[in-house]
Design a protein around this motif. Sequence first.
Motif, PDB file in Angstrom:
ATOM      1  N   CYS A 113       0.832  -1.208   0.000  1.00 46.78           N
ATOM      2  CA  CYS A 113       0.000   0.000   0.000  1.00 46.78           C
ATOM      3  C   CYS A 113       0.863   1.254   0.000  1.00 46.78           C
ATOM      4  N   ASP A 117      -4.934   5.458  -2.219  1.00 42.59           N
ATOM      5  CA  ASP A 117      -6.386   5.312  -2.064  1.00 42.59           C
ATOM      6  C   ASP A 117      -6.682   4.268  -0.988  1.00 42.59           C
ATOM      7  N   THR A 118      -6.190   4.504   0.217  1.00 46.25           N
ATOM      8  CA  THR A 118      -6.333   3.543   1.309  1.00 46.25           C
ATOM      9  C   THR A 118      -7.792   3.239   1.615  1.00 46.25           C
ATOM     10  N   LYS A 119      -8.635   4.240   1.486  1.00 44.12           N
ATOM     11  CA  LYS A 119     -10.054   4.067   1.794  1.00 44.12           C
ATOM     12  C   LYS A 119     -10.693   3.006   0.910  1.00 44.12           C
ATOM     13  N   ALA A 120     -10.272   2.905  -0.333  1.00 47.84           N
ATOM     14  CA  ALA A 120     -10.813   1.900  -1.248  1.00 47.84           C
ATOM     15  C   ALA A 120     -10.056   0.575  -1.139  1.00 47.84           C
ATOM     16  N   GLU A 121      -8.765   0.638  -0.801  1.00 55.82           N
ATOM     17  CA  GLU A 121      -7.936  -0.563  -0.804  1.00 55.82           C
ATOM     18  C   GLU A 121      -8.243  -1.498   0.358  1.00 55.82           C
ATOM     19  N   VAL A 122      -8.494  -0.961   1.552  1.00 59.24           N
ATOM     20  CA  VAL A 122      -8.763  -1.826   2.703  1.00 59.24           C
ATOM     21  C   VAL A 122     -10.022  -2.668   2.491  1.00 59.24           C
ATOM     22  N   GLN A 162      -3.865   6.072   8.306  1.00 55.77           N
ATOM     23  CA  GLN A 162      -4.926   5.731   7.355  1.00 55.77           C
ATOM     24  C   GLN A 162      -5.303   4.252   7.441  1.00 55.77           C
ATOM     25  N   SER A 165      -7.007   3.383  10.752  1.00 54.01           N
ATOM     26  CA  SER A 165      -8.338   3.975  10.777  1.00 54.01           C
ATOM     27  C   SER A 165      -9.308   3.210   9.892  1.00 54.01           C
ATOM     28  N   GLU A 166      -8.870   2.839   8.680  1.00 57.68           N
ATOM     29  CA  GLU A 166      -9.767   2.139   7.763  1.00 57.68           C
ATOM     30  C   GLU A 166     -10.067   0.719   8.227  1.00 57.68           C
ATOM     31  N   LYS A 169     -12.731   0.810  10.803  1.00 56.25           N
ATOM     32  CA  LYS A 169     -14.084   1.105  10.320  1.00 56.25           C
ATOM     33  C   LYS A 169     -14.814  -0.127   9.773  1.00 56.25           C
ATOM     34  N   GLN A 170     -14.110  -1.227   9.595  1.00 53.48           N
ATOM     35  CA  GLN A 170     -14.729  -2.405   9.012  1.00 53.48           C
ATOM     36  C   GLN A 170     -15.741  -3.032   9.971  1.00 53.48           C
TER      37      GLN A 170
END
Length: 330
Positions: A113, A117-122, A162, A165-166, A169-170
């Motif tokens: 990573c 685009d960590t928000k989409a990758e996780v 990031q 945090s992501e 959120k899962q």
Amino acid sequence: MPSSPKGFPFPLSLRAAPRTSGLHIPADCALGVAPAAGGAWGGGRPPRPGSGLGNASAGGRAARPSATVGCGAGPSAPASGGSISILGSDDATTCHIVVLRHTGNGATCLTHCDGSDTKAEVPLIMSSIKSFSEHAECGRLEVHLVGGFSDDRQLSQKLTHQLLSEFDKQDDDIHLVTLCVTELNDREENENHFPIIYGIAVNIKTAEIYRASFQDRGPEEQLRAARALAGGPMISIYDAKTEQLRIGPCSWTPFPHVDFWLQQDDKQILEHLSTSPLAEPPHFVEHIRSTLMFLKKFPSPENILFPGNKALLYKKNKDGLWEKISSPGS
């Protein structure tokens, strides 16, 4: 060892208890590379190539086009049985290497990573593992994070935050087992900072994680590197069910000012096409030049590199080497 290293702006929710989902951080969260707990599994393997690990490859980041994997491939590639047994990635400076594993069935995903685009990758990493673990009767999801250092621009620290945090959120419970990132992966020499660990590999059969570097980048290395340098998003290019490495079809727009960059000396390329010029491995500039030459040769790859708009497929032969096979319908 403290579970909240100085300087890491962890969200308070990571420590809140009880939690029904998200990231669970134990008080003795591992510093350094440690094996994942439990989970016998039948084999498999995807991203980065490596010395002694076989053939492989995977995408990386804009300035680091060819992340490798010890036999299989794909920036995000879950392993689930078959000819692949080792996943790996290296050349991580400000980047982080993420390993997500289900201890019940051993399904393992390793990805490189870069923070683009960590928000989409996780969620992509999560869905890759969950697709193999929906019917697992026991076990849990465990994540290992390795990479980054105390870089001047604090890009590593930003990516660490990031990713944590992501994952938090899962909806699923995710247990943080290894944390060897940024300050915890930093060494100083002559007032300059460098990562301690640039690469790792994971044995998906035993769950052992160890320090590693790679020489063989696997099939279509330049093509995969060009796609990453041109800004391609994270994709999975290893199909663990068919045990095939699938590359493309993909496209990119002509790389801006490619001739200008090819005319620059090593110092200019290093300073302007790297997020951490002083910490790069020795082969970085050569690798970037080679990738730029490929992008110049193939400014629009669709019809030339992917005849009939079909993917390039590879599968391991009896000798453990990647062998090109015909695309479906060809």
